[in-house]
Design a protein around this motif. Structure first.
Motif, PDB file in Angstrom:
ATOM      1  N   ASP A   1       0.846  -1.142  -0.053  1.00  0.00           N
ATOM      2  CA  ASP A   1       0.046  -0.004   0.091  1.00  0.00           C
ATOM      3  C   ASP A   1       0.926   1.361  -0.071  1.00  0.00           C
ATOM      4  OD1 ASP A   1      -2.172  -1.408  -0.021  1.00  0.00           O
ATOM      5  OD2 ASP A   1      -2.673  -1.395   2.167  1.00  0.00           O
TER       6      ASP A   1
ATOM      7  N   GLN B   1       2.828   1.779  -3.269  1.00  0.00           N
ATOM      8  CA  GLN B   1       1.766   2.165  -4.356  1.00  0.00           C
ATOM      9  C   GLN B   1       1.467   3.562  -4.316  1.00  0.00           C
ATOM     10  OE1 GLN B   1      -1.227  -0.461  -5.321  1.00  0.00           O
ATOM     11  NE2 GLN B   1      -2.218   1.098  -6.614  1.00  0.00           N
ATOM     12  N   THR B   2       1.290   4.043  -3.014  1.00  0.00           N
ATOM     13  CA  THR B   2       0.779   5.508  -2.884  1.00  0.00           C
ATOM     14  C   THR B   2       1.954   6.438  -3.284  1.00  0.00           C
ATOM     15  OG1 THR B   2      -0.524   4.933  -1.136  1.00  0.00           O
ATOM     16  CG2 THR B   2       0.355   7.079  -1.120  1.00  0.00           C
ATOM     17  N   PHE B   3       3.320   6.016  -3.107  1.00  0.00           N
ATOM     18  CA  PHE B   3       4.471   6.697  -3.366  1.00  0.00           C
ATOM     19  C   PHE B   3       4.789   6.591  -4.801  1.00  0.00           C
ATOM     20  CE2 PHE B   3       9.127   6.927  -3.956  1.00  0.00           C
ATOM     21  CZ  PHE B   3       9.583   8.004  -3.483  1.00  0.00           C
ATOM     22  N   LEU B   4       4.696   5.596  -5.427  1.00  0.00           N
ATOM     23  CA  LEU B   4       5.098   5.294  -6.815  1.00  0.00           C
ATOM     24  C   LEU B   4       4.023   5.721  -7.762  1.00  0.00           C
ATOM     25  CD1 LEU B   4       6.756   2.032  -6.440  1.00  0.00           C
ATOM     26  CD2 LEU B   4       8.049   3.983  -6.730  1.00  0.00           C
ATOM     27  N   GLY B   5       2.821   5.363  -7.365  1.00  0.00           N
ATOM     28  CA  GLY B   5       1.782   5.813  -8.292  1.00  0.00           C
ATOM     29  C   GLY B   5       1.536   4.475  -9.180  1.00  0.00           C
ATOM     30  N   ALA B   6       1.995   3.192  -8.606  1.00  0.00           N
ATOM     31  CA  ALA B   6       1.732   2.068  -9.434  1.00  0.00           C
ATOM     32  C   ALA B   6       2.050   0.940  -8.276  1.00  0.00           C
ATOM     33  CB  ALA B   6       2.450   1.863 -10.574  1.00  0.00           C
TER      34      ALA B   6
ATOM     35  N   ASP C   1       6.156   1.150 -14.383  1.00  0.00           N
ATOM     36  CA  ASP C   1       6.438   2.195 -14.659  1.00  0.00           C
ATOM     37  C   ASP C   1       5.264   3.205 -14.083  1.00  0.00           C
ATOM     38  OD1 ASP C   1       8.917   2.490 -15.978  1.00  0.00           O
ATOM     39  OD2 ASP C   1       8.008   1.454 -17.664  1.00  0.00           O
ATOM     40  N   ALA C   2       5.728   4.219 -13.602  1.00  0.00           N
ATOM     41  CA  ALA C   2       4.745   5.388 -13.135  1.00  0.00           C
ATOM     42  C   ALA C   2       5.610   6.444 -13.170  1.00  0.00           C
ATOM     43  CB  ALA C   2       4.106   5.004 -11.710  1.00  0.00           C
TER      44      ALA C   2
ATOM     45  N   HIS D   1      15.500  13.596  -8.268  1.00  0.00           N
ATOM     46  CA  HIS D   1      15.379  12.566  -7.014  1.00  0.00           C
ATOM     47  C   HIS D   1      16.633  11.931  -6.719  1.00  0.00           C
ATOM     48  CE1 HIS D   1      11.359  12.619  -9.060  1.00  0.00           C
ATOM     49  NE2 HIS D   1      10.958  12.126  -7.988  1.00  0.00           N
TER      50      HIS D   1
END
Length: 184
Positions: A45, A48-53, A63-64, A86
């Motif tokens: 979770d 996914q929130t951090f990466l967007g995928a 890839d996000a 980054h």
């Protein structure tokens, strides 16, 4: 101080052959992520929130933009993003996943070379035990090249990224160039 690439130059090394381009890619930040025992759902979770995928499954990439994640082993991944925006990728990732995951800065531990063009399969298959012609975009495999443990990422049918130990950047580059010239 002047930043140097893994091959010791101020700018990336690019070698061009008939139907093949091998490019050193130093402009990426890299961090490893591992799930701590019992935190699988929590790390999924948070990542996914951090990466967007979602984190990719076995042998896969995700890839996000601006992130790219690839699977490196059970409950382990590498995350890459453009270095200019980054540079602190590991710190940002650690803040996002908290105690659910172990995050380690990897930018200076690895070197990335991209092989592109119609002849990339010929060269890579001379060097490793991966059948690159059967790899689909968005897949990753581990392989040995010149006795080095490497990751081979299929980004497109004729575009592969190869991650190897930065301390062996010259050996890896030499192997790629030698295979490219002997495959002519």
């Amino acid at each position: 101080m002047i930043a140097l690439t893994a091959l010791g130059a101020a700018s990336a090394q690019v070698d061009t052959f008939d139907g093949l381009r091998i490019a050193e890619c130093p402009y990426w930040a890299l961090a490893s992520l591992a799930t701590r025992s019992g935190h699988g759902a929590e790390i999924a979770d948070a990542a996914q929130t951090f990466l967007g995928a979602p984190l990719p499954g076995v042998g896969l990439c995700a890839d996000a933009v601006p992130f790219h994640a690839f699977w490196t082993g059970p409950d382990r991944w590498m995350i890459e993003a453009p270095h200019d925006s980054h540079e602190d990728l590991a710190a940002r990732l650690k803040a996002a996943v908290g105690d659910a995951g172990s995050v380690t800065e990897q930018t200076d531990g690895w070197v990335r070379f991209d092989a592109t063009g119609a002849r990339c399969h010929d060269v890579l298959e001379r060097l490793c035990n991966a059948d690159t012609r059967r790899m689909n975009p968005g897949t990753v495999t581990q392989s040995r090249i010149e006795h080095l443990g490497c990751f081979l990422i299929c980004r497109a049918s004729e575009h592969f990224s190869l991650y190897g130990p930065r301390s062996s950047a010259h050996s890896l580059h030499h192997a790629l160039v030698t295979a490219a010239t002997s495959a002519l």
